[in-house]
Design a protein around this motif. Structure first.
Motif, PDB file in Angstrom:
ATOM      1  N   GLY A   1     -14.679  -3.265 -14.279  1.00  5.76           N
ATOM      2  CA  GLY A   1     -14.975  -4.621 -13.823  1.00  5.76           C
ATOM      3  C   GLY A   1     -13.804  -5.304 -13.149  1.00  5.76           C
ATOM      4  N   TYR A   2     -12.580  -5.026 -13.627  1.00  9.32           N
ATOM      5  CA  TYR A   2     -11.401  -5.731 -13.128  1.00  9.32           C
ATOM      6  C   TYR A   2     -10.245  -4.745 -12.933  1.00  9.32           C
ATOM      7  CZ  TYR A   2     -13.923  -9.811 -14.898  1.00  9.32           C
ATOM      8  OH  TYR A   2     -14.874 -10.758 -15.145  1.00  9.32           O
ATOM      9  N   VAL A   3      -9.465  -4.990 -11.887  1.00  6.86           N
ATOM     10  CA  VAL A   3      -8.200  -4.280 -11.698  1.00  6.86           C
ATOM     11  C   VAL A   3      -7.116  -5.322 -11.472  1.00  6.86           C
ATOM     12  CG1 VAL A   3      -6.845  -2.805 -10.166  1.00  6.86           C
ATOM     13  CG2 VAL A   3      -9.156  -2.123 -10.814  1.00  6.86           C
ATOM     14  N   VAL A   4      -6.141  -5.332 -12.378  1.00  8.40           N
ATOM     15  CA  VAL A   4      -4.981  -6.212 -12.231  1.00  8.40           C
ATOM     16  C   VAL A   4      -3.888  -5.418 -11.524  1.00  8.40           C
ATOM     17  CG1 VAL A   4      -3.272  -7.625 -13.429  1.00  8.40           C
ATOM     18  CG2 VAL A   4      -5.591  -7.418 -14.362  1.00  8.40           C
ATOM     19  N   MET A   5      -3.377  -5.950 -10.437  1.00  3.19           N
ATOM     20  CA  MET A   5      -2.298  -5.278  -9.693  1.00  3.19           C
ATOM     21  C   MET A   5      -1.042  -6.135  -9.832  1.00  3.19           C
ATOM     22  SD  MET A   5      -4.360  -3.816  -6.382  1.00  3.19           S
ATOM     23  CE  MET A   5      -3.319  -2.370  -6.234  1.00  3.19           C
ATOM     24  N   ASP A   6      -0.261  -5.803 -10.873  1.00  3.47           N
ATOM     25  CA  ASP A   6       0.970  -6.545 -11.128  1.00  3.47           C
ATOM     26  C   ASP A   6       2.010  -6.176 -10.074  1.00  3.47           C
ATOM     27  OD1 ASP A   6       2.661  -8.279 -12.362  1.00  3.47           O
ATOM     28  OD2 ASP A   6       2.659  -7.279 -14.315  1.00  3.47           O
ATOM     29  N   GLU A   7       2.808  -7.162  -9.671  1.00  2.00           N
ATOM     30  CA  GLU A   7       3.838  -6.952  -8.629  1.00  2.00           C
ATOM     31  C   GLU A   7       3.199  -6.399  -7.354  1.00  2.00           C
ATOM     32  OE1 GLU A   7       7.027  -7.823  -9.361  1.00  2.00           O
ATOM     33  OE2 GLU A   7       6.607  -8.230 -11.463  1.00  2.00           O
ATOM     34  N   ILE A   8       2.108  -7.021  -6.917  1.00  2.00           N
ATOM     35  CA  ILE A   8       1.363  -6.502  -5.770  1.00  2.00           C
ATOM     36  C   ILE A   8       2.181  -6.569  -4.477  1.00  2.00           C
ATOM     37  CG2 ILE A   8       0.253  -8.675  -5.102  1.00  2.00           C
ATOM     38  CD1 ILE A   8      -2.335  -7.051  -4.678  1.00  2.00           C
ATOM     39  N   HIS A   9       3.222  -7.432  -4.456  1.00  2.00           N
ATOM     40  CA  HIS A   9       4.094  -7.487  -3.280  1.00  2.00           C
ATOM     41  C   HIS A   9       4.829  -6.169  -3.056  1.00  2.00           C
ATOM     42  CE1 HIS A   9       6.474  -8.860  -6.768  1.00  2.00           C
ATOM     43  NE2 HIS A   9       7.439  -8.131  -6.224  1.00  2.00           N
ATOM     44  N   TYR A  10       4.717  -5.253  -4.023  1.00  2.00           N
ATOM     45  CA  TYR A  10       5.359  -3.946  -3.891  1.00  2.00           C
ATOM     46  C   TYR A  10       4.764  -3.140  -2.743  1.00  2.00           C
ATOM     47  CZ  TYR A  10       8.480  -0.553  -6.108  1.00  2.00           C
ATOM     48  OH  TYR A  10       9.529   0.294  -6.397  1.00  2.00           O
ATOM     49  N   LEU A  11       3.616  -3.592  -2.194  1.00  2.00           N
ATOM     50  CA  LEU A  11       3.025  -2.845  -1.078  1.00  2.00           C
ATOM     51  C   LEU A  11       3.921  -2.887   0.154  1.00  2.00           C
ATOM     52  CD1 LEU A  11       1.697  -4.934   1.202  1.00  2.00           C
ATOM     53  CD2 LEU A  11      -0.093  -5.136  -0.473  1.00  2.00           C
ATOM     54  N   ALA A  12       4.973  -3.720   0.137  1.00  2.00           N
ATOM     55  CA  ALA A  12       5.941  -3.725   1.235  1.00  2.00           C
ATOM     56  C   ALA A  12       6.961  -2.597   1.102  1.00  2.00           C
ATOM     57  CB  ALA A  12       6.670  -5.066   1.287  1.00  2.00           C
TER      58      ALA A  12
END
Length: 921
Positions: A144-155
């Motif tokens: 149901g849910y996905v938490v993406m912690d530190e999502i700014h890491y995609l840089a």
């Protein structure tokens, strides 16, 4: 009065809000603190059924919204995946959630650790989720849910693409909760999430819950960075305060007192002897913080060796920050955390010195530490039993280790390739650790002044609030075959067009296109301003440009020819030859004491002049070839470091009677004799526009027109390169994979080899698949296979001196075959205009080979050190686990019936022992 103002209307609104959000009401009731508005906004959006992107400063409490997603999943009977960029953060979040719920409800998957993977709540690294999505794992059922912690890491340029892959591949019904540090283009990122994920609420909060004061320390004196304090130091007013004049005066005073000698030893420039500024010792800094009540502190030192040396300095100085009760508590935790470490390895691990420092309340934290050591430091610091941590910037990656104070020794760090200045974003990320919510009234950031640090530079870093998030997404080989296998090439191309990278590129194209249109309007205006035949004038201007280009080319050829002739004349010089130095401070005659011949580079003869100067000369010192003026006898051995020797040679040179000739003019090829230039000049004189009365005034408009045409051409090329750039790269990858048999001839069907590649997740995925396909590793024994596979995952921290040592025989042969195959692959990548696969690195082959054969940790590390390798115990464990991961992928892809698959499984088991097997949770 306040009660009357907040009643009854406010109470009614609060009651309505609670009834509208029953799950949030229940969740907040269990919390020990009142939620901030941004936390409530994010949680309410989740309960309303939206996705959420939350951007807030470090330590502001972003994870509350992620934990509410966990709460909602449990309440709805659905699953929640909590993803993080690093294993340490996954381990920490797993421990927190198990404490809140229970071990049956929560699982952990980090590649090398698998605990209760089918649980309702699973914490994992983002790569694990990406692999699940590509493999079509049944674990995703009821997600149901996905938490993406530190999502700014995609840089992140190395691993950032994984975040976008997950966002693009997750089923539509899964709600994504992105938790990010403060970025200035949060709305742009949110717009993209709305495009690819549907309704997403963007919540941005730049307010720090714990105010942060900025300081600089000069000597043992601490100064506020800014002149005036406001009630809220994170407000815009505080950020733009002027720099403290007392700080500026003190910095200037110290700089004047020490002068350039303060910088002596930095760079190649030499300064006269004199006093050199010495910053306060680390012990003095800690003592000052302790006396001011500013501990616990994190001191960022951008060097592993520097962190370890700082701990040693403090221990040698007798620094003790823990009382007797705290020492006993620390010992209990250390014993618990390190009980799985083999007793025989404790000495080589430096366990006793590490333990003594911890009992004193002092520790280092960096990637070279053993995982068990690092996690022990983290727990002791959180419990207040370690008062000072000397850390590299890896600590700023989201691990929950806030402090009262953060100290920066320098504002320069090594990024793996060069020493570079900290960016404002990095400065904010590091100093954001200061100030513990619910514990500290305020946090403190301290920069240690050095003669090369300007307070204005620090103020700029502390004031900047522009941290744009830039995508690093690029298609790769594994991604390409997985996309083709799952959705086909056509739909895969559409999916790539939906990436954040292409989204940003397309937005940049809009601006470029507008500029092109504006330039076209200007071009029409320039053409109308010409009071003559515009096309004729363009022809005339083009002729003049061709003449100018040809003149420049002839001048360049003359210069190159002169330099070649001069270099050849220098090659003929011999010891004792007297020459003339034509210009500069060394003008006059000089004698050659060493011809300085080099088989590769141009000669650089070392000379002594008549005024006793000695040093090398090069072709650039001579405008024309060098003539030998005469010859004098020199001793067989000339010791130029001796002033007497130089004085005697100069005297002999002056007594020789040889004098410098008059200056010669440079010989140049006559431009008038160049047939092409003669023809162009003739055509110019006979052109109809040559005799126009207002020729030059009109030509100025034409030249402006042509410059703008050239600018537009470059802009159009940039637009063409940007539009559909990812799809074009994907098509080039498909072409290479088709050539090598991983895709069928149609480029739309995955072959058996391609199916294997789809299950290999590595930076060198295609090279690994090629080695398997060509059976380069077929006859290797388990330890030998581990050694060769390590070359695909290991990457030395810096260039090492000499060739790495390899076990002789099968390992060396397999390594050579692997390297040869890599060279072939790189040729193909160059032909297809693709980024090249990283070159295999054999620097870890010998240590992993010995460990796989059962040798002791002490013997492995000692031998590595004798071979000139920098290999800490922590690095050894980390690389072993990466080799194990690769071996287990080969085992699963090939199966136990395959010789390489069987050997890979055996090798992985042989590596997983001792410190490598010691659990990290």
């Amino acid at each position: 009065m306040a009660d009357r103002l907040t009643s009854p209307a406010a109470a009614y609104r609060e009651s309505r809000r609670r009834s509208a959000y029953p799950q949030l009401t229940a969740f907040q009731a269990a919390a020990a603190f009142e939620f901030d508005p941004f936390q409530r906004q994010g949680c309410e959006a989740l309960e309303d059924g939206h996705g959420v992107l939350l951007c807030a400063p470090t330590g502001a409490g972003k994870t509350v919204v992620g934990e509410f997603a966990v709460h909602l999943a449990l309440a709805e009977g659905r699953k929640c995946f909590y993803t993080t960029p690093i294993k340490a953060l996954s381990n920490q979040k797993y421990t927190e959630l198990v404490a809140r719920y229970d071990a049956d409800t929560v699982g952990l998957l980090t590649g090398d650790v698998s605990i209760n993977g089918n649980a309702q709540i699973v914490v994992m690294t983002t790569e694990v989720l990406r692999n699940m999505l590509y493999a079509g794992s049944s674990t995703i059922t009821d997600l149901g849910y996905v938490v993406m912690d530190e999502i700014h890491y995609l840089a992140d340029r190395f691993r950032g693409a994984v975040w976008e892959e997950v966002i693009l591949h997750l089923p539509e019904y899964v709600r994504v909760v992105g938790l990010s540090a403060t970025v200035s283009n949060a709305e742009e990122f949110g717009d993209w999430l709305v495009t690819v994920r549907g309704d997403t609420t963007v919540v941005v909060d730049e307010h720090r819950p714990v105010p942060l004061w900025q300081h600089m320390m000069i000597g043992n004196r601490m100064f506020d960075l800014f002149a005036e304090k406001t009630d809220d130091p994170s407000s815009d007013d505080a950020r733009h305060d002027r720099i403290n004049p007392s700080l500026l005066r003190k910095a200037q005073e110290i700089s004047r007192a020490y002068g350039p000698a303060a910088l002596r030893g930095r760079g190649r420039k030499r300064y006269p002897r004199g006093p050199r500024y010495r910053p306060p010792s680390r012990v003095d800094v800690i003592d000052r913080l302790d006396r001011n009540g500013l501990l616990p502190a994190i001191v960022f030192i951008f060097s592993r060796a520097g962190c370890d040396a700082a701990v040693d300095q403090c221990c040698r100085a007798g620094l003790r920050l823990n009382g007797p009760d705290e020492v006993e508590q620390a010992r209990t935790i250390i014993d618990e955390r390190t009980r799985d470490l083999p007793e025989g390895d404790l000495g080589v691990l430096g366990y006793w010195e590490w333990r003594d420092a911890l009992e004193r309340g002092i520790a280092a934290h960096h990637a070279g530490l053993l995982p068990a050591f690092k996690e022990t430091v983290e727990e002791l610091f959180v419990r207040g039993l370690v008062k000072v941590v000397f850390a590299t910037e890896t600590l700023a990656l989201g691990i929950n280790m806030p402090a009262r104070t953060v100290v920066l020794e320098r504002l320069v760090k090594y990024n793996g390739e060069a020493h570079v200045d900290l960016t404002p974003g990095e400065y904010t990320q590091l100093t954001g650790r200061a100030g513990r919510r619910g514990i500290d009234v305020e946090g403190h950031a301290v920069v240690l002044w050095q003669p090369d640090i300007d307070p204005k530079q620090v103020a700029g870093l502390a004031s900047t609030r522009t941290y744009p998030l830039r995508s690093s997404f690029r298609p790769g080989y594994n991604m390409a075959v997985n996309l083709v296998a799952q959705v086909g090439a056509a739909e895969a191309r559409e999916l790539l067009e939906q990436s954040f990278a292409q989204f940003q590129a397309d937005r940049s194209v809009v601006g470029l296109s507008r500029k092109i249109e504006r330039n076209k309007e200007a071009l029409e205006g320039y053409a109308e301003a010409v009071d003559a035949d515009f096309d004729e004038l363009r022809e005339y201007a083009a002729l003049r440009k061709r003449i100018s280009d040809q003149e420049k080319l002839l001048a360049k050829q003359n210069t190159a020819s002169r330099k070649q002739e001069t270099a050849r004349s220098l090659e003929k010089l011999r010891k004792g030859d007297v020459i003339a130095v034509p210009s500069g401070r060394r003008a006059g005659i000089a004698v050659v004491v060493d011809p300085g011949l080099d088989p590769v580079a141009e000669p650089r003869p070392i000379v002594v002049t008549e005024d006793r100067w000695s040093g090398p000369l090069s072709a650039s010192d001579f405008p024309a070839p060098v003539d030998k003026l005469g010859h004098i006898r020199l001793p067989k051995r000339v010791e130029l470091r001796s002033p007497k020797t130089r004085r005697d040679i100069a005297s002999h040179l002056r007594d020789s009677g040889i004098v410098a000739p008059g200056r010669r003019r440079k010989q140049r090829k006559d431009a008038n004799s160049d047939p092409e230039l003669v023809s162009l000049r003739k055509a110019l004189r006979s052109h109809p526009a040559h005799g126009l009365p207002e020729r030059e005034a009109n030509l100025r408009w034409v030249e402006r027109h042509e410059r703008l045409v050239a600018e537009n051409r470059k802009l159009e090329e940039k637009v063409a390169a940007t539009t559909h750039s990812l799809v074009r790269a994907f098509d080039r990858i498909r072409a290479l994979l088709t050539e090598r048999g991983y895709l069928a001839e149609d480029g739309n069907t995955v072959t058996a080899d391609g199916a294997r590649l789809a299950r290999i997740y590595s930076e060198s995925d295609l090279l690994a698949a090629e080695c398997v396909r060509h059976e380069l590793w077929r006859d290797l024994q388990p330890a030998e296979l581990a050694a060769v596979v390590s070359t695909l995952v290991f990457e030395a921290r810096r260039d090492s001196a000499g060739e790495p040592r390899l076990p002789a025989g099968a390992v060396s042969d397999a390594w050579q075959r692997t390297a040869a195959l890599w060279a072939e692959l790189v040729d193909d990548e160059r032909r297809h205009r693709l980024g090249r696969t990283r070159e295999p690195d054999a620097g870890f082959a010998w240590p992993v080979y010995r460990w796989a054969r059962g040798e002791s940790l002490e013997k492995v590390l000692t031998t590595a050190e004798q071979n000139g390798q920098e290999l800490s115990a922590g690095d050894f464990v980390r690389w072993c686990r990466q080799v194990i991961d690769m071996l287990e992928q080969l085992r699963d892809v090939l199966g136990k019936a395959d010789p390489v698959g069987a050997a890979a499984g055996t090798a992985a088991r042989s590596l997983r022992r001792g410190v490598v097997a010691a659990g990290s949770v």
